[in-house]
Design an enzyme around this catalytic site. Structure first.
Site, PDB file in Angstrom:
ATOM      1  N   LYS A 198       0.799  -1.218   0.000  1.00 27.10           N
ATOM      2  CA  LYS A 198       0.000   0.000   0.000  1.00 27.10           C
ATOM      3  C   LYS A 198       0.831   1.267   0.000  1.00 27.10           C
ATOM      4  O   LYS A 198       0.459   2.260  -0.625  1.00 27.10           O
ATOM      5  CB  LYS A 198      -0.948  -0.005   1.188  1.00 27.10           C
ATOM      6  CG  LYS A 198      -1.996  -1.089   1.023  1.00 27.10           C
ATOM      7  CD  LYS A 198      -3.182  -0.885   1.897  1.00 27.10           C
ATOM      8  CE  LYS A 198      -4.166  -2.029   1.650  1.00 27.10           C
ATOM      9  NZ  LYS A 198      -5.352  -1.885   2.480  1.00 27.10           N
TER      10      LYS A 198
ATOM     11  N   LYS B 206      -2.996   1.639   8.878  1.00 28.97           N
ATOM     12  CA  LYS B 206      -3.293   0.545   7.951  1.00 28.97           C
ATOM     13  C   LYS B 206      -2.092  -0.364   7.829  1.00 28.97           C
ATOM     14  O   LYS B 206      -0.948   0.087   7.929  1.00 28.97           O
ATOM     15  CB  LYS B 206      -3.638   1.093   6.562  1.00 28.97           C
ATOM     16  CG  LYS B 206      -4.940   1.862   6.488  1.00 28.97           C
ATOM     17  CD  LYS B 206      -5.241   2.265   5.060  1.00 28.97           C
ATOM     18  CE  LYS B 206      -6.588   2.967   4.974  1.00 28.97           C
ATOM     19  NZ  LYS B 206      -6.890   3.335   3.570  1.00 28.97           N
TER      20      LYS B 206
ATOM     21  N   GLY C 177      -9.409  -5.971   3.608  1.00 29.21           N
ATOM     22  CA  GLY C 177     -10.542  -6.504   4.366  1.00 29.21           C
ATOM     23  C   GLY C 177     -10.635  -5.973   5.777  1.00 29.21           C
ATOM     24  O   GLY C 177     -11.270  -6.575   6.634  1.00 29.21           O
TER      25      GLY C 177
ATOM     26  N   GLU D 217      -2.605   7.276   7.567  1.00 25.28           N
ATOM     27  CA  GLU D 217      -3.203   8.276   6.676  1.00 25.28           C
ATOM     28  C   GLU D 217      -4.085   9.195   7.483  1.00 25.28           C
ATOM     29  O   GLU D 217      -4.616   8.812   8.525  1.00 25.28           O
ATOM     30  CB  GLU D 217      -4.084   7.597   5.613  1.00 25.28           C
ATOM     31  CG  GLU D 217      -3.308   6.892   4.530  1.00 25.28           C
ATOM     32  CD  GLU D 217      -4.231   6.156   3.569  1.00 25.28           C
ATOM     33  OE1 GLU D 217      -5.464   6.374   3.615  1.00 25.28           O
ATOM     34  OE2 GLU D 217      -3.708   5.352   2.780  1.00 25.28           O
ATOM     35  N   LYS D 218      -4.309  10.350   6.911  1.00 25.47           N
ATOM     36  CA  LYS D 218      -5.338  11.241   7.433  1.00 25.47           C
ATOM     37  C   LYS D 218      -6.670  10.494   7.323  1.00 25.47           C
ATOM     38  O   LYS D 218      -6.955   9.869   6.309  1.00 25.47           O
ATOM     39  CB  LYS D 218      -5.361  12.526   6.583  1.00 25.47           C
ATOM     40  CG  LYS D 218      -6.451  13.521   6.939  1.00 25.47           C
ATOM     41  CD  LYS D 218      -6.152  14.238   8.240  1.00 25.47           C
ATOM     42  CE  LYS D 218      -7.324  15.128   8.641  1.00 25.47           C
ATOM     43  NZ  LYS D 218      -7.224  15.526  10.067  1.00 25.47           N
TER      44      LYS D 218
ATOM     45  N   HIS E  70     -17.072   5.528  -0.248  1.00 22.10           N
ATOM     46  CA  HIS E  70     -16.103   4.615  -0.845  1.00 22.10           C
ATOM     47  C   HIS E  70     -16.530   4.415  -2.302  1.00 22.10           C
ATOM     48  O   HIS E  70     -17.525   3.780  -2.579  1.00 22.10           O
ATOM     49  CB  HIS E  70     -16.109   3.283  -0.083  1.00 22.10           C
ATOM     50  CG  HIS E  70     -15.260   2.224  -0.696  1.00 22.10           C
ATOM     51  ND1 HIS E  70     -14.244   1.598  -0.013  1.00 22.10           N
ATOM     52  CD2 HIS E  70     -15.259   1.669  -1.932  1.00 22.10           C
ATOM     53  CE1 HIS E  70     -13.670   0.699  -0.796  1.00 22.10           C
ATOM     54  NE2 HIS E  70     -14.279   0.725  -1.974  1.00 22.10           N
TER      55      HIS E  70
ATOM     56  N   LYS F 170     -17.822  -4.939   3.049  1.00 24.49           N
ATOM     57  CA  LYS F 170     -18.885  -4.414   2.190  1.00 24.49           C
ATOM     58  C   LYS F 170     -20.133  -5.286   2.306  1.00 24.49           C
ATOM     59  O   LYS F 170     -20.050  -6.514   2.313  1.00 24.49           O
ATOM     60  CB  LYS F 170     -18.406  -4.387   0.730  1.00 24.49           C
ATOM     61  CG  LYS F 170     -17.242  -3.421   0.517  1.00 24.49           C
ATOM     62  CD  LYS F 170     -16.618  -3.592  -0.866  1.00 24.49           C
ATOM     63  CE  LYS F 170     -15.347  -2.755  -0.959  1.00 24.49           C
ATOM     64  NZ  LYS F 170     -14.551  -3.080  -2.164  1.00 24.49           N
TER      65      LYS F 170
ATOM     66  N   ASN G 296      -6.912  -2.918  -6.090  1.00 21.94           N
ATOM     67  CA  ASN G 296      -7.089  -4.355  -5.951  1.00 21.94           C
ATOM     68  C   ASN G 296      -6.806  -5.010  -7.290  1.00 21.94           C
ATOM     69  O   ASN G 296      -7.426  -4.680  -8.292  1.00 21.94           O
ATOM     70  CB  ASN G 296      -8.512  -4.674  -5.504  1.00 21.94           C
ATOM     71  CG  ASN G 296      -8.803  -4.080  -4.144  1.00 21.94           C
ATOM     72  OD1 ASN G 296      -8.022  -4.237  -3.216  1.00 21.94           O
ATOM     73  ND2 ASN G 296      -9.899  -3.354  -4.026  1.00 21.94           N
TER      74      ASN G 296
ATOM     75  N   ARG H  16      -7.404  -7.829  -8.785  1.00 24.90           N
ATOM     76  CA  ARG H  16      -8.177  -9.060  -8.973  1.00 24.90           C
ATOM     77  C   ARG H  16      -9.550  -8.670  -9.480  1.00 24.90           C
ATOM     78  O   ARG H  16      -9.911  -7.501  -9.498  1.00 24.90           O
ATOM     79  CB  ARG H  16      -8.340  -9.761  -7.617  1.00 24.90           C
ATOM     80  CG  ARG H  16      -8.978  -8.820  -6.601  1.00 24.90           C
ATOM     81  CD  ARG H  16      -9.464  -9.473  -5.334  1.00 24.90           C
ATOM     82  NE  ARG H  16     -10.346  -8.581  -4.624  1.00 24.90           N
ATOM     83  CZ  ARG H  16      -9.986  -7.788  -3.599  1.00 24.90           C
ATOM     84  NH1 ARG H  16      -8.741  -7.793  -3.171  1.00 24.90           N
ATOM     85  NH2 ARG H  16     -10.871  -6.995  -3.026  1.00 24.90           N
TER      86      ARG H  16
END
Lengths: 445, 156, 156, 445
Positions: free
Chosen positions: A116, A157, A163, A199-200, A207, A236, A288, A290
């Site tokens: 990331k 993160k 996930g 991150e902020k 999203h 999700k 992602n 995939r």
């Protein structure tokens, strides 16, 4: 086109790949673990081969057995689905070593954008806005310093993550230490890699993600956007396409995703995820590499079969996609039906599905590996069905989804259908006021 | 009556605590269907009764004679040797040599029985019990899957 | 009676703690269906009683001979009066008059029992047997559907 | 929009109407016969009301009970589906008399265009080509004279007919007497009206039909064409949209259908049927004044919900349809799955459906009232499911339909699925060489 491929996955995505392949005349070998012997993809497969025990480390994540299965059955290519080894660069590389086509991006792409922190660097290089964020944080002190610089709230993160695992929102300095240590531990357990970055944290963002598809040479088309804001603990629950954005913003985000994918000469299907704040600012968060669980909503509004596109590209069909051919028509919503009990804090409810009746009629698509008499094993993801509703407008798609869910019968296990019905009936949801904190803030029961 | 129906009834019995089902009906074509299911009740679990559990289904126009299945013959005490990995089975160390074992051979714990090739690596599969090779279930160069029975050994 | 129905009954019994259900009815084509469900009660779980739980269903035009069905009580010999048409039920000839019949009234074959209005036509419904009105199952001005039971007559 | 409607039909079309209504927020009263008490539309209905015994004369064709049912339940409108009273002008009229909206054309339209001889006169008046054909034939001698004039082969048809009953192809004068008498008897038995007329018989024509939709004031739009050539004894087995025609011919036929529907100020959904000969000649044969069994293929390629359009028009929404908004995208095929045994000359196979598994995935729609445990009654039509496959091209739609049918499980009764699979695999079918005699000539087993 390939003559035969190996499907290195299970459940609904194994079935999805099987359907796409079969329609192209491609034979499918379905690799399965011991408890999945009676699963629908195995029952429908041209060939099926047991690749290990229930625990996925020995089966669906077992590189040696999967490759061996492809080799002994004479498969030419491997489709990894999503999850398991789908974003494992080493698996993709091993496939190539053994002259098997890995149906996905190049191994170096997976490794490069899968990290990331590196993904953020690549995004910046491609001129794609990212949230203010750190390099990998070696220790708590570095985290505290960076948080002070960008201001709380912040989000931690895992560099190797996904996930929601290894992820923590930190509201103030007093919470930082505990969150940092816990998130590291979770990341180590889930991914074998405790590396964290920060991150902020955007409050109540949407999203939004862009489906891209590249030829690996720098040509990239996008298939517009999906809104996946409806999440419960970073999982999700419901996705839709298009998102509720004005068309100018939508175009700007999509173009930035194409820039990034083109910059890294992306190959095949991928998704660039963004957070969109209340002022219309948008920030790339991750890519992602995939096919995604929610790809059907894009398929419903563009009428393009993305999995068949993966197979066509992987079998070296000459590049055929043109941006001007991609159009969005109407609105699609996907409800992820999980075998979980919404009355009991979404506790998983594996077990025997004694009866099933799927909805039908216009605009309804069902992707599910469940049948009457199927026993949902307790070892894997609780997703048992994706019900997708298409209609000319968002309001009509909501009405159609409600109609469809009320027709659906799943006996023997608890499912999230009652939760989805409550969600669809929520006035905020209906007027499109959805953010990633929607369920937590608007759905307290 | 389909196997799946019988199975569903069994599951339903267990779930509902029902220990006996009798069903008789006239199905299509004048066929009489009879089904009797007996579940071991809780008293069996407590060791109180020797109640045999039996399932008998019969699709016939003639009267069904329902009897409990008793005296299931003891399974032969053979030991399965299963494939621990996926790959290609070789019965010998080299193409020009004889097989490691054949039916009737005595083997010791640790004797090599075959090779499974996976990703160009040769994996020797060893016997975990001593005994006599009773059956060889795969042929040289067959692909084998995880858990597939390769040999049966009579440990007697 | 379908397997799924039996199963649902079992589930319902278990959920409600009911330990016995008996059902007998005339199904289509003069077929008699019988179902008996006995659940092991808590006393069995304690090992106290040997009470066999049994389920018996029978779809047949002939008398059921199944030993576990014991002493199904005779249904009361009431005669149903059903709606032959769809419409609105009126218990009296006019809004200001009393009902044609009420519970306890004696009726003769051909006595008017009620009116069903369909498409502005008033249809008198007559008794087909003599006897005593045992039950009135609908209220004045109720909509009634085809085959709905309106009255039960005790012909005794 | 209506608050509540009565559905005066059964089976899949009752369910289709219920789905359309529910998505519009309309409550549904489902009228049902005694053996249909456990049918899916009844189980899903907001209200259900028994309207008679198994025999349709006492229930689904029982005008008094149906109207009474609508009145006592407070329904504002009646949807007749197809079959039963859908094209019965008297029923439509009686609905109006009782202040119930009949969801269909005006009674006089049904009566006028429902008479086939009159329909031909109307078509001629609207400048729509018809096959050379006679006025009603009072007796055998008149039939012989007309046949001599236009030349054999000819086809005898019942003026009140439909579904192939009272229909005979006559190849030569020697066959005429027997055919005429038999067809008259069949027409009398089926429709209570023995009136016959005669047309020139086209050899190996295609059956092409145009879906039209009118506002009742002369505004008509068409939703393009369907090919329904695949028939067995005049019963449609498989339909597709669009038909395999060149676009110029397609446009000419569609325009002629609009001319006719506009000429009679047609209201609601209707279909103009044509025969198209090998030279591209097209001839109007009849108009169906109802929603048709095969309407889903049109819905799949135009993405318009025709049943919702019926409800919207009937509830007096201002006219909203514009021809330029109607576009065809891709190709759709519908397989009519009947409970019939193709191995035993398509003998009906009613009975208990012990297990069902419907196909899913992209491009698949299932319209069926069947569920596991449902007992198909022996009293009605043998149609138990419509499986519809959409794909970008005809070849892909065929592949998708094959894939879907191979996934489908219907246990307990014989179905036409094996027949449909043979059909889809037929080389003549695959290259589009379909005519109304296709099954008889190309599918001898």
């Amino acid at each position: 086109m390939f003559k035969k491929i190996l499907i290195a996955n299970r459940g609904e995505i194994a079935l999805r790949v099987l359907r796409a392949a079969r329609e192209l005349g491609v034979k499918c070998v379905v690799a399965y673990s011991v408890p999945d012997e009676t699963s629908l993809p195995v029952l429908l497969a041209d060939e099926a081969i047991c690749i290990g025990p229930a625990a996925s480390a020995g089966s669906y994540r077992n590189v040696r057995n999967l490759l061996s299965a492809a080799i002994v059955t004479g498969a030419e290519a491997v489709h990894p689905g999503y999850g398991f080894l789908a974003e494992n660069a080493e698996f993709a590389e091993k496939c190539e070593e053994h002259n098997l086509v890995f149906i996905g991006p190049r191994p170096e792409t997976i490794a490069g954008i899968g990290d990331k922190a590196n993904a953020r660097r690549l995004a910046r290089a491609a001129g794609v806005p990212v949230t203010p964020g750190s390099e990998p944080l070696p220790h708590l002190e570095a985290a505290a310093a960076f948080a002070k610089e960008i201001g709380y709230p912040v989000i931690l993160k895992a560099a190797a993550g996904g996930g929601g695992r290894g992820m923590r929102v930190v509201q103030s300095p007093t919470d930082l230490e505990r969150s940092f240590v816990n998130a590291q531990e979770e990341a180590r357990a889930a991914f074998g890699d405790p590396t964290m970055y920060m991150e902020k944290y955007l409050e109540e963002p949407r999203h939004v993600e862009i489906q891209v598809f590249g030829d690996g040479e720098g040509n990239v088309v996008h298939f517009f956007d999906r809104d996946c804001s409806i999440q419960r603990r970073y999982q999700k629950m419901l996705e839709e396409a298009p998102s509720v954005l004005d068309d100018g913003l939508r175009a700007a985000i999509a173009e930035s995703a194409v820039r990034l994918a083109s910059h890294i000469r992306y190959r095949g299907a991928g998704t660039c995820e963004y957070l969109v704040d209340r002022d219309g600012g948008y920030f790339f968060s991750e890519m992602n590499t995939r096919i995604q669980v929610e790809h059907p909503v894009t398929e419903m509004v563009t009428r393009v079969d993305l999995v068949q596109a993966q197979l066509r590209l992987a079998s070296r069909e000459p590049w055929w996609l043109r941006q001007e051919d991609v159009r969005v028509d109407g609105h699609a919503i996907e409800a992820r039906i999980n075998a979980e009990d919404p009355e009991k804090d979404f506790r998983p409810s594996p077990g025997l599905v004694s009866d099933v009746h799927w909805p039908g009629g216009p605009g309804i698509r069902v992707d599910s590996h469940v049948y009457a008499g199927y026993r949902i094993p307790p070892y894997y993801d609780s997703l048992i069905a994706k019900i997708i509703a298409w209609a000319p407008s968002r309001a009509e798609a909501i009405a159609r989804m409600e109609r469809a869910l009320r027709e659906t019968v799943i006996e023997g296990v608890a499912t999230t259908i009652p939760f989805h019905l409550r969600l669809l009936d929520n006035a905020f949801y209906r007027r499109g006021a959805v953010t990633t904190s929607f369920i937590a803030r608007r759905m307290t029961s | 009556m389909r196997t799946a129906d019988v199975k569903r009834l069994m599951d339903a019995m267990a779930a509902a605590g029902v220990i006996e089902v009798e069903l008789e009906r006239q199905a299509e074509g004048g066929v009489t269907e009879r089904l009797r299911l007996l579940r071991a009740g809780p008293e069996v679990a407590l060791g109180a009764a020797p109640g045999a559990a039996s399932v008998t289904t019969r699709d016939t126009a003639e009267p069904a004679v329902v009897t409990s299945i008793a005296d299931v013959p003891a399974a032969p005490p053979l030991v399965d040797v299963v494939a621990p990995i996926v790959g290609t089975f070789y019965d010998s160390p080299a193409p020009d040599s004889g097989p490691y074992v054949k039916v009737g051979d005595r083997v010791q714990t640790g004797s090599v029985l075959c090779i499974i090739e996976a990703m160009k690596l040769m994996n020797e599969i060893e016997a975990e019990v001593a005994g006599t090779v009773a059956e060889v279930l795969v042929k040289n160069e067959d692909p084998v899957e995880y858990g597939q029975v390769l040999f049966r050994i009579d440990p007697g």
